[in-house]
Design a protein around this motif. Structure first.
Motif, PDB file in Angstrom:
ATOM      1  N   VAL A 325      -2.381   1.348   6.897  1.00 52.98           N
ATOM      2  CA  VAL A 325      -1.496   0.633   7.836  1.00 52.98           C
ATOM      3  C   VAL A 325      -0.788  -0.468   7.061  1.00 52.98           C
ATOM      4  N   PRO A 326       0.334  -1.010   7.575  1.00 56.17           N
ATOM      5  CA  PRO A 326       1.005  -2.113   6.878  1.00 56.17           C
ATOM      6  C   PRO A 326       0.075  -3.313   6.678  1.00 56.17           C
ATOM      7  N   LEU A 327       0.360  -4.091   5.638  1.00 48.15           N
ATOM      8  CA  LEU A 327      -0.465  -5.253   5.310  1.00 48.15           C
ATOM      9  C   LEU A 327      -0.512  -6.207   6.503  1.00 48.15           C
ATOM     10  N   ASN A 368      -8.170  14.688   0.931  1.00 47.73           N
ATOM     11  CA  ASN A 368      -8.207  15.539   2.131  1.00 47.73           C
ATOM     12  C   ASN A 368      -7.553  14.831   3.323  1.00 47.73           C
ATOM     13  N   ASP A 369      -6.395  14.217   3.058  1.00 50.43           N
ATOM     14  CA  ASP A 369      -5.595  13.532   4.086  1.00 50.43           C
ATOM     15  C   ASP A 369      -6.293  12.320   4.699  1.00 50.43           C
ATOM     16  N   GLN A 370      -7.314  11.817   4.030  1.00 50.57           N
ATOM     17  CA  GLN A 370      -7.986  10.609   4.492  1.00 50.57           C
ATOM     18  C   GLN A 370      -7.829   9.506   3.453  1.00 50.57           C
ATOM     19  N   HIS A 371      -7.484   8.312   3.932  1.00 51.20           N
ATOM     20  CA  HIS A 371      -7.393   7.172   3.028  1.00 51.20           C
ATOM     21  C   HIS A 371      -8.794   6.687   2.670  1.00 51.20           C
ATOM     22  N   HIS A 417      -7.607  -2.850   7.556  1.00 50.55           N
ATOM     23  CA  HIS A 417      -6.539  -1.909   7.225  1.00 50.55           C
ATOM     24  C   HIS A 417      -6.912  -0.452   7.488  1.00 50.55           C
ATOM     25  N   GLY A 418      -7.972  -0.248   8.254  1.00 53.25           N
ATOM     26  CA  GLY A 418      -8.260   1.062   8.826  1.00 53.25           C
ATOM     27  C   GLY A 418      -8.537   2.184   7.854  1.00 53.25           C
TER      28      GLY A 418
END
Length: 481
Positions: A325-327, A368-371, A417-418
């Motif tokens: 997500v944005p800072l 795998n598309d996960q941060h 930041h999720g």
């Protein structure tokens, strides 16, 4: 020239060192003392426990003199690279190469890694700084002379020649003032043009001297069997001998004068190297002239390699990081990730201490598309981790607890930041060809706080070196964290 392989941190008896050095104990003793003086050889008490150890602890090192027929101590090389003394080349390979006997290819690649690791240091290590008295490092000088020649060719001085109607730059002032002019319709015509051509003086003293020293360096490295190890080609530029250029004092005097007139950085470095070489005039066969190429701290090299190939982002400003997500507000986009780690406050002073937790490297990436927020620690250990056996040679409890604390230090940032997942991982080198999953290390009391246990991965050193030398990043998904 005697050439032998030795393994870093393997325990050797005095008798085994005599066999490696191929000499009697009486001859070996001063060589062992010399190696100890330069900090590349340590002594530990002889015991069954020490014989089986793969790491060297500071408290195990004994400060003792070396005596003939001494069986009370074992000797440990704490160096990776090449040592040359008294006509003996000791090729020290890293401790994780447990099954290698003649690891020429492996050491050749490690030398490339060491050269890249040290490439930012624009200096020639002409002197060893590990001994009580500063000593000449002949091997470093020979290597520099040859490497510089391959990169920049022979030392040259040029001179300007004025020609009539030559192919070089036209000197208009000289042409107008010194030649006959024809006028036609009030326009001047010049039959003879004065031109300048820059030519190399093939008989220049320093060009010939440099050719002589490069040829000598090539022959010495060839005799020592090191050209192949450093992947160099021998050169033979001249039949001239050093004595042909005058006595030592005269040559040094000429070099000093040349240094005063040269402002090119490369030329200055070559001249200074030639000066030291001629001034010292050592030999790889000299017992007093111990030469080194390598490091006493290969653990730092391993840390640097892992930081490069795993895309370390500790020193990246927050505003540049690719976050889920944005800072968030409250974070300074110019602040670096490492600056988020809290420093201890000493309340009576009202000030924080400078020192704090410093992880080896942190990677922020999509797997795998996960941060994922991944905290790595590069550990230069030979850990024995087998099912049903007590672990041996593993990182200590302080390393384990710090790795948990690193996650705790970034916890707020991670939540704000999720990030989908957080991973902790030890990276250790192995001589095997595949990445090995060696489970994880856990402390239940810290895991109960919601902190992730620490994954353990054995990373093929050869694979890591290839990525490092080619400037490529590892696919972190391959670690299967």
């Amino acid at each position: 020239m005697i050439s032998e392989f030795v393994r870093e941190q393997k325990r050797y008896t005095q008798k085994e060192l005599c066999q490696i050095l191929k000499c009697s104990e009486e001859h070996a003793i001063p060589l062992i003392r010399k190696l100890k003086e330069f900090g590349v050889l340590k002594a530990v008490k002889a015991s069954d426990i020490q014989k089986n150890m793969t790491n060297l602890l500071e408290e195990d090192i004994e400060v003792v003199d070396v005596e003939v027929e001494e069986n009370e101590y074992l000797y440990v090389f704490t160096f990776v690279g090449v040592i040359v003394v008294d006509g003996r080349v000791l090729k020290c390979y890293p401790k994780y190469l447990l099954n290698a006997k003649q690891p020429t290819d492996e050491l050749r690649k490690i030398i490339k890694v060491l050269e890249k690791y040290n490439s930012k240091e624009q200096i020639v290590r002409m002197f060893n700084d590990r001994s009580e008295s500063t000593s000449f490092n002949l091997l470093a000088v020979l290597l520099f002379l040859l490497q510089d020649y391959f990169e920049n060719d022979v030392y040259t001085n040029t001179e300007d020649i004025i020609e009539c109607n030559g192919s070089g730059e036209i000197l208009w002032d000289k042409t107008i003032n010194e030649t006959f002019t024809l006028l036609s319709e009030n326009r001047p015509y010049y039959i003879e043009l004065q031109t300048r051509k820059r030519v190399t003086n093939d008989f220049d003293y320093f060009k010939r001297l440099h050719e002589c020293l490069v040829t000598t360096a090539s022959k010495e490295l060839q005799d020592a069997g090191l050209l192949d190890l450093f992947e160099m080609t021998g050169v033979d530029l001249t039949d001239a001998e050093l004595d042909d250029f005058g006595d030592k004092e005269y040559i040094l005097y000429r070099i000093e004068n040349e240094l005063n007139t040269q402002f090119n950085t490369r030329k200055q470095l070559v001249l200074k190297t030639m000066y030291v070489y001629i001034d010292r005039r050592g030999s790889l066969y000299d017992a007093e002239c111990l030469s080194l190429f390598g490091t006493n701290s290969f653990n730092r090299v391993w840390e640097k390699i892992c930081a490069d190939i795993m895309d370390n982002q500790l020193d990246v400003p927050l505003g540049i990081l690719k976050l889920p997500v944005p800072l968030k507000e409250g974070y300074n986009k110019r602040q670096k990730l490492i600056e988020l780690i809290e420093k201890p406050l000493w309340t009576i002073t009202g000030k924080c201490a400078k020192d704090t937790l410093i992880p080896d490297l942190v990677s922020i990436c999509k797997v795998n598309d996960q941060h994922q927020f991944i905290i790595f620690d590069a550990k230069y250990y030979n850990a024995k981790l087998e099912l049903g056996t007590v672990p041996e040679g593993q990182p200590g409890i302080e390393s384990v607890t710090k790795q948990y604390l690193y996650q705790l230090a970034f916890q707020k940032f991670i939540i704000d930041h999720g990030f989908a997942t957080v991973k902790n991982c030890f990276l250790m080198p192995t001589e095997n060809k595949k990445i090995e999953d060696r489970g994880e290390v856990s402390l239940e009391m810290l895991h109960a706080l919601g902190l992730q246990n620490i994954k353990v991965r054995f990373l093929p050193a050869d694979m890591a070196y290839e990525h490092y030398l080619e400037g490529k990043k590892m696919d972190i998904a391959a670690l299967k964290l």
